[in-house]
Every structure is written in C-alpha cells, then in structure tokens.
Motif scaffolding. Structure first.
Motif, PDB file in Angstrom:
ATOM      1  N   UNK A 195      35.860  44.681  41.272  1.00 53.75           N
ATOM      2  CA  UNK A 195      35.518  44.088  39.987  1.00 53.75           C
ATOM      3  C   UNK A 195      34.406  44.903  39.329  1.00 53.75           C
ATOM      4  N   UNK A 196      34.574  45.133  38.033  1.00 57.48           N
ATOM      5  CA  UNK A 196      33.559  45.861  37.268  1.00 57.48           C
ATOM      6  C   UNK A 196      32.930  44.881  36.289  1.00 57.48           C
ATOM      7  N   UNK A 197      31.584  44.866  36.249  1.00 57.67           N
ATOM      8  CA  UNK A 197      30.840  43.999  35.341  1.00 57.67           C
ATOM      9  C   UNK A 197      29.957  44.882  34.476  1.00 57.67           C
ATOM     10  N   UNK A 198      30.011  44.639  33.176  1.00 59.45           N
ATOM     11  CA  UNK A 198      29.149  45.366  32.249  1.00 59.45           C
ATOM     12  C   UNK A 198      28.377  44.380  31.384  1.00 59.45           C
ATOM     13  N   UNK A 199      27.181  44.796  31.010  1.00 58.88           N
ATOM     14  CA  UNK A 199      26.312  44.004  30.148  1.00 58.88           C
ATOM     15  C   UNK A 199      26.137  44.776  28.843  1.00 58.88           C
ATOM     16  N   UNK A 200      26.369  44.093  27.734  1.00 61.70           N
ATOM     17  CA  UNK A 200      26.226  44.706  26.416  1.00 61.70           C
ATOM     18  C   UNK A 200      25.241  43.897  25.588  1.00 61.70           C
ATOM     19  N   UNK A 201      24.458  44.619  24.806  1.00 56.87           N
ATOM     20  CA  UNK A 201      23.516  43.944  23.918  1.00 56.87           C
ATOM     21  C   UNK A 201      24.265  43.207  22.819  1.00 56.87           C
ATOM     22  N   UNK A 202      23.801  42.021  22.517  1.00 55.84           N
ATOM     23  CA  UNK A 202      24.304  41.279  21.371  1.00 55.84           C
ATOM     24  C   UNK A 202      23.524  41.752  20.138  1.00 55.84           C
ATOM     25  N   UNK A 203      23.895  41.261  18.978  1.00 56.38           N
ATOM     26  CA  UNK A 203      23.124  41.579  17.767  1.00 56.38           C
ATOM     27  C   UNK A 203      21.686  41.105  17.920  1.00 56.38           C
ATOM     28  N   UNK A 204      21.516  39.950  18.530  1.00 56.52           N
ATOM     29  CA  UNK A 204      20.167  39.427  18.776  1.00 56.52           C
ATOM     30  C   UNK A 204      19.384  40.394  19.668  1.00 56.52           C
ATOM     31  N   UNK A 205      20.015  40.916  20.701  1.00 58.56           N
ATOM     32  CA  UNK A 205      19.360  41.890  21.574  1.00 58.56           C
ATOM     33  C   UNK A 205      19.019  43.172  20.839  1.00 58.56           C
ATOM     34  N   UNK A 206      19.931  43.642  19.992  1.00 56.51           N
ATOM     35  CA  UNK A 206      19.695  44.867  19.215  1.00 56.51           C
ATOM     36  C   UNK A 206      18.556  44.688  18.215  1.00 56.51           C
ATOM     37  N   UNK A 207      18.348  43.448  17.774  1.00 54.11           N
ATOM     38  CA  UNK A 207      17.248  43.172  16.844  1.00 54.11           C
ATOM     39  C   UNK A 207      15.876  43.385  17.466  1.00 54.11           C
ATOM     40  N   UNK A 208      15.816  43.557  18.778  1.00 63.05           N
ATOM     41  CA  UNK A 208      14.539  43.828  19.447  1.00 63.05           C
ATOM     42  C   UNK A 208      14.143  45.303  19.379  1.00 63.05           C
ATOM     43  N   UNK A 209      15.043  46.179  18.935  1.00 66.76           N
ATOM     44  CA  UNK A 209      14.738  47.610  18.843  1.00 66.76           C
ATOM     45  C   UNK A 209      13.456  47.886  18.060  1.00 66.76           C
ATOM     46  N   UNK A 210      13.269  47.323  16.861  1.00 67.79           N
ATOM     47  CA  UNK A 210      12.015  47.615  16.142  1.00 67.79           C
ATOM     48  C   UNK A 210      10.769  47.173  16.904  1.00 67.79           C
ATOM     49  N   UNK A 211      10.862  46.078  17.621  1.00 67.06           N
ATOM     50  CA  UNK A 211       9.716  45.599  18.391  1.00 67.06           C
ATOM     51  C   UNK A 211       9.384  46.588  19.504  1.00 67.06           C
ATOM     52  N   UNK A 212      10.406  47.039  20.230  1.00 68.49           N
ATOM     53  CA  UNK A 212      10.184  47.996  21.315  1.00 68.49           C
ATOM     54  C   UNK A 212       9.653  49.318  20.776  1.00 68.49           C
TER      55      UNK A 212
END
Length: 136
Positions: A85-102
């Motif tokens: 089994x392969x499991x992947x985690x992808x950023x949601x739009x909410x997760x991507x919205x943290x880019x400016x903060x980081x």
C-alpha cells in the motif's frame, strides 16, 4: 513606533479568541512546521521521506503530527490500492496558505539570526532566494 505597539494584542470584540494563538495551536507543535516546510519546498509526500528529512522526529510522533494536520485540514491523506500500500500526503489549499507565514519566519531569521549562515552574516530573503517572501 506608535502608542499601540507596546500594548498587548486584544482581539476585536467580534472575535471569540486571538487569531495568532489559534494559528499557533494549529502549527505550533514540535515538527509540524518542519513537515510543512518539506511539503512546500521539497515536494515531499510520503511518510518515509518525512522521517528521513525532519531532524529528530520518530515514527510515532510523525504519525501523530500527520493525523493532526489531516484533522486540521492542512493535508489530505490518499491511500493507493497497491501492494504494498502506498500512502501520500498532499497539502490542501488551507495548508498552502501557510506559505507566506513560513517565508516571513524565514525572512525574520535571515535578517536577525546571522548564525544560521555559514559566513555568519545576515542576508535578506531577497538576497538568498532572489525574490521577496510570499504574501497573502
């Protein structure tokens, strides 16, 4: 500085709680920002990638952080029906919205913590990355 800069932040009356505290509750646990960093900049998606790139994390903590990030809608977990089994985690739009903060956190350290650089000299985000930090 103006007179308000030394006062404690008081959320406006229409807010139930402090938005800064709320954001910190979502991303402030140990290793969460590191996982986000690796998803945003190294395009990592798999458990073992995070396990090898996030300094000092153990499998139990990584699993817990990924579940918390999923619960907070920062990442989506996708299971592929393969063997193994392969499991992947992808950023949601909410997760991507943290880019400016980081990126603002990064810019802060580049400016105020010269010890992060090999030569010990502070540089701006623009000098290091060739662009300004992301903004909303």
């Amino acid at each position: 500085m103006d007179d308000t800069s030394s006062q404690a932040f008081a959320p406006p009356a229409e807010l139930k709680r402090c938005p800064i505290d709320n954001t910190f509750r979502i991303v402030g646990k140990k290793f969460t920002v590191h996982i986000l960093r690796d998803m945003l900049y190294q395009k990592q998606k798999r458990f073992n990638e995070f396990l090898h790139s996030v300094e000092g994390i153990n499998p139990n903590t990584l699993s817990t952080r990924l579940r918390e990030m999923e619960k907070n809608a920062l990442v989506e977990r996708k299971v592929y029906p393969e063997t193994p089994v392969r499991v992947e985690y992808n950023l949601t739009e909410k997760g991507k919205d943290l880019l400016p903060i980081l990126e603002q956190m990064s810019a802060f350290s580049m400016k105020h913590a010269p010890e992060i650089f090999i030569d010990g000299k502070a540089s701006s985000f623009q000098q290091v990355c060739g662009r300004n930090p992301a903004s909303f």
